[in-house]
Write an enzyme that holds these catalytic residues in place. Structure first.
Site, PDB file in Angstrom:
ATOM      1  CB  CYS A   2      -0.844   0.223   1.348  1.00 43.71           C
ATOM      2  SG  CYS A   2      -1.910  -1.436   1.460  1.00 43.71           S
ATOM      3  NE  ARG A  30       4.788   1.450  -1.413  1.00 41.81           N
ATOM      4  CZ  ARG A  30       5.875   1.254  -1.147  1.00 41.81           C
ATOM      5  NH1 ARG A  30       6.868   1.999  -2.096  1.00 41.81           N
ATOM      6  NH2 ARG A  30       6.272   0.519  -0.432  1.00 41.81           N
ATOM      7  CD1 TRP A  75      -2.030  -5.056  -4.731  1.00 39.46           C
ATOM      8  CD2 TRP A  75      -1.837  -6.423  -2.763  1.00 39.46           C
ATOM      9  NE1 TRP A  75      -1.992  -6.484  -4.942  1.00 39.46           N
ATOM     10  CE2 TRP A  75      -1.663  -7.122  -4.044  1.00 39.46           C
ATOM     11  CE3 TRP A  75      -1.514  -7.002  -1.525  1.00 39.46           C
ATOM     12  CZ2 TRP A  75      -1.546  -8.470  -3.850  1.00 39.46           C
ATOM     13  CZ3 TRP A  75      -1.223  -8.148  -1.543  1.00 39.46           C
ATOM     14  CH2 TRP A  75      -1.361  -9.054  -2.850  1.00 39.46           C
ATOM     15  CG  ASN A 101       2.491  -0.710   3.197  1.00 34.49           C
ATOM     16  OD1 ASN A 101       2.395  -1.761   2.992  1.00 34.49           O
ATOM     17  ND2 ASN A 101       3.818  -0.077   2.662  1.00 34.49           N
ATOM     18  N   GLY A 102       1.092  -2.903   5.676  1.00 30.87           N
ATOM     19  CA  GLY A 102       1.648  -4.067   5.946  1.00 30.87           C
ATOM     20  C   GLY A 102       0.627  -5.044   6.301  1.00 30.87           C
ATOM     21  CD  GLU A 473      11.181 -10.897 -16.751  1.00 35.86           C
ATOM     22  OE1 GLU A 473      10.968 -11.747 -16.218  1.00 35.86           O
ATOM     23  OE2 GLU A 473      10.625  -9.668 -16.870  1.00 35.86           O
ATOM     24  CE  LYS A 477       7.578  -8.369 -17.305  1.00 35.55           C
ATOM     25  NZ  LYS A 477       8.704  -8.270 -15.951  1.00 35.55           N
ATOM     26  CD  GLU A 480       4.460  -8.459 -14.807  1.00 37.09           C
ATOM     27  OE1 GLU A 480       4.358  -8.258 -13.559  1.00 37.09           O
ATOM     28  OE2 GLU A 480       5.660  -8.318 -15.226  1.00 37.09           O
ATOM     29  CG  HIS A 496       9.983 -34.704 -21.535  1.00 39.50           C
ATOM     30  ND1 HIS A 496      10.392 -36.133 -22.064  1.00 39.50           N
ATOM     31  CD2 HIS A 496      10.980 -34.152 -22.319  1.00 39.50           C
ATOM     32  CE1 HIS A 496      11.510 -36.006 -22.530  1.00 39.50           C
ATOM     33  NE2 HIS A 496      12.090 -35.074 -22.551  1.00 39.50           N
ATOM     34  CE  LYS A 591       8.170  -1.294 -10.350  1.00 40.33           C
ATOM     35  NZ  LYS A 591       8.621  -2.097 -11.700  1.00 40.33           N
TER      36      LYS A 591
HETATM   37  O1  M6R Z   1      11.439  -4.887  -6.417  1.00 45.24           O
HETATM   38  P1  M6R Z   1      11.775  -6.534  -6.839  1.00 45.24           P
HETATM   39  O2  M6R Z   1      12.584  -6.581  -7.856  1.00 45.24           O
HETATM   40  O3  M6R Z   1      12.072  -7.192  -5.601  1.00 45.24           O
HETATM   41  O4  M6R Z   1      10.145  -7.135  -7.154  1.00 45.24           O
HETATM   42  C1  M6R Z   1      10.219  -8.595  -7.437  1.00 45.24           C
HETATM   43  C2  M6R Z   1       8.911  -8.976  -7.966  1.00 45.24           C
HETATM   44  O5  M6R Z   1       7.830  -8.571  -7.307  1.00 45.24           O
HETATM   45  C3  M6R Z   1       8.711  -8.107  -9.431  1.00 45.24           C
HETATM   46  O6  M6R Z   1       9.967  -8.359 -10.224  1.00 45.24           O
HETATM   47  C4  M6R Z   1       7.428  -8.611 -10.035  1.00 45.24           C
HETATM   48  O7  M6R Z   1       7.426  -9.956 -10.606  1.00 45.24           O
HETATM   49  C5  M6R Z   1       7.379  -7.583 -11.271  1.00 45.24           C
HETATM   50  N1  M6R Z   1       5.642  -7.220 -11.405  1.00 45.24           N
HETATM   51  C6  M6R Z   1       7.510  -8.441 -12.664  1.00 45.24           C
HETATM   52  O8  M6R Z   1       7.234  -7.524 -13.898  1.00 45.24           O
END
Ligand code: M6R
Length: 596
Positions: A2, A30, A75, A101-102, A473, A477, A480, A496, A591
């Site tokens: 948050c 966030r 969030w 936040n937490g 990766e 991308k 998400e 497999h 994020k």
């Molecule tokens: O801030 P960080 O790199 O530690 O974050 C890790 C993941 O939460 C972050 O990479 C997440 O997977 C992204 N949304 C990917 O695009």
């Protein structure tokens, strides 16, 4: 996950409502389930609702003269996103108003022990905190004592900002595990979850540590330990440029950040090389020399960069390297070598899963290095060493430039260990920056490919060797931000089991950058094509075939992820754009993942 912003100032200083709302807009990355503010104006007025800050703007009164306020983007962890569960929350008398936040892990125990007769309104864990503060104040504890008392009872994580309507010139705050910073002004002071939320008003910050309690007035900031002992801490000047946090001409931050990758790599070159050599903290170099095994700990995209890092450390500098999912490591710890170095990869430097591992390995006496984009972040402060990415603020939830920057920094570190020619690597990276530019200059092609190929509910990325790590990766991308169910597979593994999912027109995207696996991956392409797949091939020029749709100029093959990932970022972007989605704020995501 948050975002918090808080302000206290002298009368007629600033428009508090606008400070809170614009701060929340900067913090929306966030969490964006809900948003709310509380403003003191002859009593506390609360405005909150589910949805974005833009929605909140519509329901906030036009003009509210004020000197004190707090704001929050949410969030959701406890309770669905709705107006009642949105923050701020108030105590039953209305005296205390709070944002959090937490996660309060022991909220049930606290309710049962102290708050059996309390009437809760929301489903949140947060309401327990504000209820406890009021309960202790009603039991004659001074407000500061009551807040520290509550801090001592909480198990979990919190950044709290609190208003007491009987002290309209005071803002209270507290922090443990979740991030919070103080911003110092002239005639006002602020708190925020990150520097971006405050940078338009001040560039002087004080970092906060866990279990600290803060009292802010317009002209004073006092930090206390949980026991009430005063703490002196100097401020630092943040170099963040407010303009860096703007989208400029771009429709979405993600596209801006994809385009910024060449600059980020050039900046890394400028920071990590001298005219003739590498420019890395000698203590890090020495520590790595004495290391028998590297443990890379990370989450999401950073973990995917970690897999490439493993390849770099093992191939270039011959150091055995393991990559671990941060959220697994603490509870399922592997056997650790006798002289390990833990590398924490994290764009934000705030990821709670990674931080839990850092706390654990520090308690075991192991050395740590954080590679992050955020200088004063928790993982940076708490590790023995830090290497910065210098990528500039990354705001889109989907990480792009942090991924390539992490790989570039690890390549430099690995090459330094191996005593490789720095000039050679410098040239490789300069070429890579140019090649990325040639990819991003060709956006229309990626839009057309996305429109033609990425039309199904699912998609597969395949690759072998280092291309497999890129495939993972690339899949993250795409899924998400476009919500297309995508998986990254080792190309040879498909047959497999997973090949059973391939049917007419299933999109399969193959990455080929290494000569020694070129023909193998191409065989796997034939296998999926003969089962109906529609295939896009991304290849390096020297090993490309006539029909490959995306051919990238040659770069040093071991560094190929720095270029092969970029088309996949653009494909993801245009697939999401074509679906009309909010690319920077995909559903259910935040994020900075600051809860475990
Ligand atoms: O801030 P960080 O790199 O530690 O974050 C890790 C993941 O939460 C972050 O990479 C997440 O997977 C992204 N949304 C990917 O695009």
């Amino acid at each position: 996950m948050c975002g918090i912003v808080g302000y206290v100032g002298f009368p007629n200083q600033k428009d508090v409502k606008e400070i809170l709302l614009s701060g929340l807009e900067k913090l929306e990355y966030r969490g964006y389930d809900s948003a709310g503010i509380a403003i003191y104006n002859n009593g506390v007025k609360v405005f909150k609702d589910k949805g974005r800050v833009a929605n909140l703007r519509k329901i906030v009164d036009n003009y509210i003269p004020s000197t004190l306020g707090i704001g929050h983007t949410r969030w959701a962890t406890h309770g669905v996103p709705n107006s009642i569960n949105s923050h701020p929350h108030q105590s039953s008398s209305g005296r205390f108003t709070l944002v959090h936040n937490g996660v309060i892990e022991n909220e049930v125990e606290l309710r049962n022990k102290y708050l059996q007769d309390y009437e809760f309104i929301s489903d949140t864990d947060t309401e327990v905190v504000v209820a406890l503060i009021e309960t202790f104040v009603e039991a004659e504890e001074p407000v500061d004592v009551a807040i520290r008392h509550v801090m001592g009872l909480i198990e979990g994580s919190y950044a709290l900002t609190i208003i007491d309507d009987q002290s309209p010139a005071t803002l209270y705050a507290a922090k443990s595990k979740s991030p919070l910073l103080i911003g110092l002004g002239d005639g006002f002071n602020m708190v925020g979850s990150d520097a971006m939320s405050i940078i338009n008003y001040t560039n002087q910050f004080i970092e906060l540590h866990d279990e600290e309690f803060i009292v802010l007035t317009p002209e004073d900031v006092c930090i206390y330990s949980i026991l009430g002992v005063k703490i002196d801490r100097p401020y630092y000047t943040e170099t963040l440029d407010a303009a860096d946090t703007e989208k400029g001409i771009y429709p979405f931050y993600m596209l801006k950040e994809i385009d910024e990758q060449p600059y980020a790599i050039r900046r890394i070159v400028a920071k990590y090389f001298t005219d003739t050599g590498f420019n890395i903290n000698p203590n890090i170099v020495e520590t790595l020399k004495n290391t028998d095994r590297i443990y890379i700990v990370a989450a999401g995209t950073s973990m995917n960069a970690g897999f490439v890092g493993k390849q770099l450390f093992e191939t270039i500098s011959n150091i055995p390297t393991e990559v671990h999912i941060a959220s697994e490591f603490v509870y399922n710890t592997p056997i650790i070598s006798s002289n390990p170095l833990f590398i924490f990869l994290s764009q934000s430097g705030e990821t709670a899963d990674s931080r839990a591992v850092l706390v654990k390995i520090k308690s075991l006496g192991y050395k740590s290095l954080t590679i992050t984009n955020v200088k004063s972040s928790t993982l940076s402060r708490e590790a023995d060493y830090t290497l910065l990415l210098h990528a500039g603020v990354e705001i889109a939830v989907a990480s792009t430039k942090a991924y390539t920057s992490q790989i570039a920094v690890m390549a430099i570190l690995a090459s330094d260990q191996a005593n490789l020619d720095p000039i050679g690597l410098k040239k490789d990276l300069a070429l890579i920056a140019n090649v990325i530019e040639s990819i991003t200059d060709n956006k229309l092609m990626y839009k057309e490919l996305a429109d033609e190929y990425l039309t199904k509910r699912n998609c597969f990325y395949i690759g072998r060797h280092i291309d497999y790590y890129v495939a993972i990766e690339a899949a993250l991308k795409l899924k998400e931000i476009s919500y297309i169910q995508t998986e990254g597979f080792a190309a040879g593994e498909l047959k497999h089991g997973t090949i059973a999912l391939i049917e007419e027109d299933t999109p399969v995207i193959a990455v080929i950058s290494q000569e020694n696996i070129n023909l193998n991956t191409r065989s796997n392409i034939k296998e999926v094509k003969s089962r109906g797949a529609k295939v896009i091939v991304i290849s390096l020029k020297s090993i490309s075939s006539a029909k490959d749709q995306i051919v990238i100029d040659d770069v040093n093959p071991i560094l190929s992820p720095l270029v092969t990932i970029v088309p996949t970022q653009l494909l993801a972007y245009y697939a999401a754009l074509g679906r009309g989605l909010d690319i920077d704020k995909p559903r259910n995501l935040a994020k900075s993942v600051t809860v475990e």
